[in-house]
Design a protein around this motif. Structure first.
Motif, PDB file in Angstrom:
ATOM      1  N   ASP A   1       0.875  -1.176   0.000  1.00 22.42           N
ATOM      2  CA  ASP A   1       0.000   0.000   0.000  1.00 22.42           C
ATOM      3  C   ASP A   1       0.907   1.218   0.000  1.00 22.42           C
ATOM      4  N   LEU A   2       0.906   1.952  -1.081  1.00 21.98           N
ATOM      5  CA  LEU A   2       1.840   3.070  -1.257  1.00 21.98           C
ATOM      6  C   LEU A   2       1.308   4.386  -0.711  1.00 21.98           C
ATOM      7  N   GLY A   3       0.071   4.397  -0.194  1.00 20.54           N
ATOM      8  CA  GLY A   3      -0.453   5.600   0.422  1.00 20.54           C
ATOM      9  C   GLY A   3      -1.379   6.377  -0.496  1.00 20.54           C
ATOM     10  N   SER A   4      -1.728   7.594  -0.060  1.00 20.94           N
ATOM     11  CA  SER A   4      -2.664   8.470  -0.777  1.00 20.94           C
ATOM     12  C   SER A   4      -1.995   9.796  -1.122  1.00 20.94           C
ATOM     13  N   PHE A   5      -2.361  10.348  -2.282  1.00 29.11           N
ATOM     14  CA  PHE A   5      -1.776  11.590  -2.768  1.00 29.11           C
ATOM     15  C   PHE A   5      -2.901  12.444  -3.363  1.00 29.11           C
ATOM     16  N   ASP A   6      -2.698  13.755  -3.411  1.00 26.32           N
ATOM     17  CA  ASP A   6      -3.750  14.608  -3.955  1.00 26.32           C
ATOM     18  C   ASP A   6      -3.154  15.869  -4.583  1.00 26.32           C
ATOM     19  N   TYR A   7      -3.977  16.536  -5.365  1.00 28.55           N
ATOM     20  CA  TYR A   7      -3.554  17.785  -6.003  1.00 28.55           C
ATOM     21  C   TYR A   7      -4.782  18.670  -6.186  1.00 28.55           C
ATOM     22  N   THR A   8      -4.558  19.966  -6.370  1.00 23.71           N
ATOM     23  CA  THR A   8      -5.618  20.945  -6.656  1.00 23.71           C
ATOM     24  C   THR A   8      -5.098  21.934  -7.699  1.00 23.71           C
ATOM     25  N   ALA A   9      -5.886  22.133  -8.750  1.00 26.58           N
ATOM     26  CA  ALA A   9      -5.544  23.106  -9.795  1.00 26.58           C
ATOM     27  C   ALA A   9      -6.610  24.196  -9.799  1.00 26.58           C
ATOM     28  N   ASN A  10      -6.215  25.451  -9.549  1.00 30.04           N
ATOM     29  CA  ASN A  10      -7.121  26.603  -9.646  1.00 30.04           C
ATOM     30  C   ASN A  10      -7.036  27.179 -11.047  1.00 30.04           C
ATOM     31  N   THR A  11      -8.194  27.603 -11.572  1.00 30.04           N
ATOM     32  CA  THR A  11      -8.244  27.970 -12.990  1.00 30.04           C
ATOM     33  C   THR A  11      -8.839  29.355 -13.222  1.00 30.04           C
ATOM     34  N   ASN A  12      -8.657  29.806 -14.466  1.00 30.55           N
ATOM     35  CA  ASN A  12      -9.299  31.007 -15.002  1.00 30.55           C
ATOM     36  C   ASN A  12      -9.916  30.607 -16.349  1.00 30.55           C
ATOM     37  N   PRO A  13     -11.223  30.727 -16.542  1.00 31.76           N
ATOM     38  CA  PRO A  13     -12.256  31.251 -15.643  1.00 31.76           C
ATOM     39  C   PRO A  13     -12.249  30.576 -14.266  1.00 31.76           C
ATOM     40  N   ASP A  14     -12.811  31.295 -13.308  1.00 31.90           N
ATOM     41  CA  ASP A  14     -12.712  30.918 -11.901  1.00 31.90           C
ATOM     42  C   ASP A  14     -13.296  29.527 -11.662  1.00 31.90           C
ATOM     43  N   GLY A  15     -12.461  28.664 -11.136  1.00 31.03           N
ATOM     44  CA  GLY A  15     -12.882  27.310 -10.803  1.00 31.03           C
ATOM     45  C   GLY A  15     -11.700  26.523 -10.263  1.00 31.03           C
ATOM     46  N   SER A  16     -11.912  25.261  -9.989  1.00 35.95           N
ATOM     47  CA  SER A  16     -10.828  24.410  -9.479  1.00 35.95           C
ATOM     48  C   SER A  16     -11.126  22.945  -9.801  1.00 35.95           C
ATOM     49  N   LEU A  17     -10.050  22.185  -9.878  1.00 37.95           N
ATOM     50  CA  LEU A  17     -10.130  20.738 -10.064  1.00 37.95           C
ATOM     51  C   LEU A  17      -9.230  20.079  -9.024  1.00 37.95           C
ATOM     52  N   SER A  18      -9.788  19.150  -8.265  1.00 37.16           N
ATOM     53  CA  SER A  18      -9.017  18.436  -7.233  1.00 37.16           C
ATOM     54  C   SER A  18      -9.076  16.941  -7.504  1.00 37.16           C
ATOM     55  N   GLY A  19      -7.960  16.266  -7.246  1.00 41.38           N
ATOM     56  CA  GLY A  19      -7.900  14.813  -7.409  1.00 41.38           C
ATOM     57  C   GLY A  19      -7.220  14.170  -6.218  1.00 41.38           C
ATOM     58  N   ALA A  20      -7.726  13.018  -5.802  1.00 38.56           N
ATOM     59  CA  ALA A  20      -7.120  12.231  -4.723  1.00 38.56           C
ATOM     60  C   ALA A  20      -6.868  10.825  -5.254  1.00 38.56           C
ATOM     61  N   LEU A  21      -5.666  10.320  -5.078  1.00 42.48           N
ATOM     62  CA  LEU A  21      -5.272   9.031  -5.648  1.00 42.48           C
ATOM     63  C   LEU A  21      -4.719   8.121  -4.556  1.00 42.48           C
ATOM     64  N   LYS A  22      -5.005   6.824  -4.682  1.00 43.89           N
ATOM     65  CA  LYS A  22      -4.506   5.816  -3.739  1.00 43.89           C
ATOM     66  C   LYS A  22      -4.019   4.620  -4.542  1.00 43.89           C
ATOM     67  N   PHE A  23      -2.844   4.086  -4.149  1.00 41.70           N
ATOM     68  CA  PHE A  23      -2.208   3.018  -4.913  1.00 41.70           C
ATOM     69  C   PHE A  23      -1.909   1.834  -3.988  1.00 41.70           C
ATOM     70  N   SER A  24      -2.216   0.628  -4.455  1.00 41.47           N
ATOM     71  CA  SER A  24      -1.929  -0.597  -3.694  1.00 41.47           C
ATOM     72  C   SER A  24      -1.875  -1.762  -4.668  1.00 41.47           C
ATOM     73  N   GLY A  25      -1.570  -2.956  -4.165  1.00 44.15           N
ATOM     74  CA  GLY A  25      -1.553  -4.113  -5.057  1.00 44.15           C
ATOM     75  C   GLY A  25      -0.785  -5.292  -4.492  1.00 44.15           C
ATOM     76  N   TRP A  26      -0.604  -6.293  -5.337  1.00 40.71           N
ATOM     77  CA  TRP A  26       0.117  -7.524  -5.004  1.00 40.71           C
ATOM     78  C   TRP A  26       1.300  -7.667  -5.939  1.00 40.71           C
ATOM     79  N   ASN A  27       2.407  -8.215  -5.440  1.00 37.36           N
ATOM     80  CA  ASN A  27       3.618  -8.310  -6.255  1.00 37.36           C
ATOM     81  C   ASN A  27       4.330  -9.641  -6.070  1.00 37.36           C
TER      82      ASN A  27
END
Length: 484
Positions: free
Chosen positions: A92-118
């Motif tokens: 389990d590699l944990g959780s990460f996120d980002y936020t992009a503020n834009t013009n015209p006025d707005g925003s986009l946010s993303g949250a990501l989580k990574f895991s698996g079997w190896n």
């Protein structure tokens, strides 16, 4: 193309694992489990995210990201030899996120989580008997979970994203054995993962792991000196004249379980003691017998006395030491020098100490050094009698030593665990004979210099309680010495 590269890398690690054993120190083999954790670092695809927003008519005015978290892994594997292992597990590699503020006025946010079997192939390069470098290459079935939120003019069409795909992972690290059972690792790994925006990106994990090996004997990496004995030897008096030197001798040998017989290697050691007593006829010796704490206290007391008396009788009968110069005392389990809760501690406590008077000799001590003895262990699986190739290098060293010392002979002592007496005797004899044949066939050792003896299950090193104990008793000891 990507899978071809993965296949080539795995083949390379496997080839290294087969080539390197000749360079390595012997390390534990068998099954192991482990767990670890540490800092994880993600590569957030900022340029791709801002490009997608630009294509939708938005200019990114500010971009913030959280690209670090805590990751962990649980794993298990099998160590085939000192240089090659296979591991598999969950990460389990944990959780990460980002936020992009834009013009015209707005925003986009993303949250990501990574895991698996190896599943990984691990190649190791020992640096010493306790430490090694290693590298890994593997494949994983990775899972990416992402969620997206928007505000203002930005509109998210898909708020959830899930994917699974097979990709590769690599890593390098350092391993240190705290004991035969417990090891620590520090390593860095790179996982190739779906980043939820149409790419594959890298996530790095810097971790520290602990490993437990099944069936290994517990022994501290830093040897703790045995507890001080109640009596070690008679204090030496001050020299009466400057030209006089004083010499003391002490003997310590160990016994197998429930046995008071004197092993061949110990007879070699007692030769030096006998020479000392012969050179200094005015000295006396106290032979102290000791046991572990397994079994009845009264029986242990009796056994310790028998062991001490066996050594005294041997010195009298084989080396003509006067009986009145020897005192045999049994202390049973009352004077341990090691922890009786471990197999190694029990074996250390099954012992004989010889406490010998100091002697004065103006000319100096001239007794011969101990004859060469070696109780080299070759262990076997339950029903197996074949010589494992992992012992090839050590047997080659024995052969070279015999070439340099033509007067030496070799005794191969075969032993077994708790099979029926007839089966154990046959198996022990076969194992010893196979080692002799191996020395003759592979290294051209003269067969006339090899003595083969099978002892069945009569000379146990440990109690046959666990699979590890029984494997220790399935062995061939190699003893070097001179002809009688």
């Amino acid at each position: 193309m990507k899978m071809n590269k993965i296949t080539q890398a795995i083949s390379t690690v496997a080839l290294v694992g087969m080539i390197l054993p000749a360079m390595a120190e012997e390390e534990p083999t068998g099954w192991f489990v482990g767990a670890g954790g540490g800092a994880s670092f993600a590569s957030i695809a900022e340029s791709d995210i801002t490009a997608d927003l630009f294509a939708a008519g938005f200019e990114t005015t500010e971009f913030s990201e959280n690209d670090r978290d805590f990751g962990f892994k649980l794993f298990g594997g099998y160590q085939f030899n000192p240089n090659f292992a296979v591991e598999g597990g969950y990460f389990d590699l944990g959780s990460f996120d980002y936020t992009a503020n834009t013009n015209p006025d707005g925003s986009l946010s993303g949250a990501l989580k990574f895991s698996g079997w190896n599943v990984d192939l691990v190649g190791m390069l020992p640096l010493s008997d306790r430490s090694s470098l290693f590298a890994r290459i593997g494949v994983h079935n990775g899972r990416t979970k992402a969620s997206f939120e928007s505000s203002g003019a930005v509109n998210v069409q898909t708020s959830e994203y899930r994917s699974r795909e097979v990709d590769y992972k690599i890593g390098v690290g350092y391993q240190y054995h705290l004991s035969e059972a417990v090891s620590l690792r520090a390593e860095v790994e790179r996982y190739r993962m779906d980043d939820a925006v149409g790419n594959s990106s890298d996530i790095d994990l810097l971790s520290v792991s602990a490993i437990y090996r099944f069936g290994a004997r517990q022994q501290s990496a830093v040897e703790t000196p045995p507890a001080a004995r109640t009596r070690t030897q008679t204090p030496a008096p001050a020299p009466p004249v400057a030209a006089t030197q004083e010499y003391c001798s002490a003997l310590e040998i160990q016994f197998e379980i429930g046995n008071e017989n004197i092993e061949r290697a110990n007879r070699e050691h007692m030769l030096v003691l006998a020479r000392f007593l012969t050179k200094y006829p005015q000295t006396k010796a106290t032979i102290e017998g000791h046991t572990d704490n397994v079994g009845n206290e009264a029986d242990n007391q009796r056994l310790s006395q028998q062991r001490a008396q066996s050594v005294a009788n041997y010195l009298v009968s084989e080396h003509d030491v006067a009986v009145q110069r020897l005192t045999a005392v049994g202390y049973g389990e009352t004077r341990p020098i090691a922890d009786n809760r471990t197999v190694a501690g029990q074996q250390a406590n099954r012992r004989i100490n010889a406490v010998i008077d100091c002697a004065e000799d103006v000319a100096g001590l001239s007794t011969l050094p101990a004859r060469t003895t070696l109780a080299m262990r070759l262990e076997f699986d339950t029903q197996d009698s074949a010589v494992n190739t992992k012992y090839h290098r050590r047997l080659e060293n024995i052969a070279k030593y015999l070439q340099l010392n033509p007067d030496l002979i070799v005794t191969l002592e075969g032993h077994s665990d708790n099979a029926t007496p007839a089966t154990a005797q046959e198996k022990s004899q076969t194992r010893a004979q196979n080692v002799a044949d191996y020395l003759v066939t592979h290294f051209a050792v003269d067969r006339s210099r090899l003595n083969v003896e099978g002892f069945g299950a009569t000379r146990r090193d440990t109690y046959n309680v666990t699979a590890s104990n029984r494997q220790e008793n399935r062995r061939v000891n190699i003893v070097l010495g001179y002809p009688e």
